[in-house]
Design an enzyme around this catalytic site. Structure first.
Site, PDB file in Angstrom:
ATOM      1  N   ALA A 251      -5.271  29.376  84.708  1.00  0.00           N
ATOM      2  CA  ALA A 251      -5.895  30.617  84.211  1.00  0.00           C
ATOM      3  C   ALA A 251      -5.228  31.892  84.715  1.00  0.00           C
ATOM      4  CB  ALA A 251      -7.382  30.668  84.528  1.00  0.00           C
ATOM      5  N   ALA A 252      -4.100  31.785  85.416  1.00  0.00           N
ATOM      6  CA  ALA A 252      -3.396  33.008  85.820  1.00  0.00           C
ATOM      7  C   ALA A 252      -2.961  33.801  84.587  1.00  0.00           C
ATOM      8  CB  ALA A 252      -2.196  32.668  86.686  1.00  0.00           C
ATOM      9  N   GLY A 253      -2.443  33.098  83.581  1.00  0.00           N
ATOM     10  CA  GLY A 253      -2.046  33.768  82.347  1.00  0.00           C
ATOM     11  C   GLY A 253      -3.235  34.371  81.617  1.00  0.00           C
ATOM     12  N   ASP A 254      -4.380  33.698  81.685  1.00  0.00           N
ATOM     13  CA  ASP A 254      -5.588  34.231  81.049  1.00  0.00           C
ATOM     14  C   ASP A 254      -6.090  35.466  81.783  1.00  0.00           C
ATOM     15  OD1 ASP A 254      -5.515  32.164  79.172  1.00  0.00           O
ATOM     16  OD2 ASP A 254      -6.727  30.853  80.436  1.00  0.00           O
TER      17      ASP A 254
END
Length: 308
Positions: A251-254
């Site tokens: 979820a870093a990209g989210d």
């Protein structure tokens, strides 16, 4: 009306820590199984909501206990779930996630379930939410026709995260057509390579590939620990990452996309919005899980050293 409309996926994440990612044919013994709310769409909606944005979600869950649970989780985060409905006869989407204990890097397999039932007519049925939102945030865990319809109906800035990458020729051609309706494209290096059909061995190649795209007014390439590359009007700016000790990169990209959408909805300059997004993404890697790791506005401001 909401500042941000998110059209996308809602999944239950099943997460297992592993000593290393298995090779083909290999079995590894993992740690304790954890379950978290997830899905790229839902994660990005929560990421923006925790940063103070008014957010509405358009999506589908199954007519099952997981669907009830995930819808309630979004509502607790302050996300407007009026357009999150249960699809009869479908199971709520799931993501199977293995996280390397040493590096925090993950591998993910998604079983879309009810997400595949999110159709173009559901975007039209969401009323004025897409037309009136300052930013419409899209990904690719729901049908391509639905993403295209949402982009067409959007009245504000259209931000597309082309994830997961679609490798086949037809999907790549469809995505290139969609780019004419996109204002800001946010791929990672793998997704950019899939979209352009290029090898990207270094940042120079990444910049050339991003600048070759036609349609979006800006392309922001996320580069993990190397930060993000902002390509706009022929110019390229490398925005450095924040130095943190990663635990789980899920979820870093989210977190990045949700923070970027929030900053753009607040009319911040794009280079400033990217720096804020880098901070949110960095903080998301310091805790396990997808939505449990997404930072608050206070946490992002502390890392930035100034107000968001």
């Amino acid at each position: 009306m909401p500042m941000i409309a998110v059209v996308g996926s809602i999944n239950l994440d099943l997460v297992v820590p592993v000593p290393h990612h298995p090779l083909p044919g290999e079995t590894v013994l993992g740690g304790e199984l954890a379950e978290h709310p997830g899905g790229k769409g839902a994660n990005q909606a929560v990421a923006a909501a925790r940063l103070g944005a008014q957010v509405a979600m358009v999506g589908r869950v199954g007519a099952d206990a997981d669907g009830v649970r995930l819808r309630a989780a979004l509502e607790r985060e302050g996300v407007n779930v009026r357009w999150v409905l249960a699809e009869q006869g479908a199971r709520t989407g799931r993501a199977l996630i293995a996280v390397d204990r040493e590096t925090g890097e993950n591998t993910i397999v998604v079983s879309p379930g009810a997400n595949t039932a999110l159709a173009p007519e559901h975007c039209a049925a969401s009323g004025t939410v897409l037309r009136d939102a300052s930013v419409t945030l899209l990904q690719q865990e729901v049908p391509a026709a639905t993403v295209e319809t949402a982009a067409r109906l959007a009245g504000g800035t259209v931000l597309l995260n082309p994830a997961p990458a679609r490798e086949d020729q037809a999907a790549r051609a469809d995505l290139r057509d969609l780019l004419d309706m996109v204002d800001v494209l946010v791929p990672n290096r793998t997704e950019l390579a899939a979209l352009t059909g290029r090898q990207l061995p270094d940042l120079h190649a990444v910049a050339e590939a991003a600048l070759s795209l036609r349609g979006p007014s800006a392309v922001v390439v996320t580069l993990g620990e190397d930060g993000a590359l902002l390509c706009e009007e022929g110019a390229v700016l490398l925005v450095p990452a924040f130095d943190v000790l990663p635990v789980d990169t899920t979820a870093a990209g989210d977190a990045f996309c949700g923070a970027l959408a929030c900053a753009l909805a607040e009319s911040r300059p794009l280079h400033e919005a990217v720096r804020h997004a880098n901070a949110a993404a960095a903080l998301a890697t310091t805790l396990p899980g997808a939505q449990p790791s997404l930072p608050t506005r206070d946490e992002v401001e502390k890392l930035l050293g100034h107000s968001f």
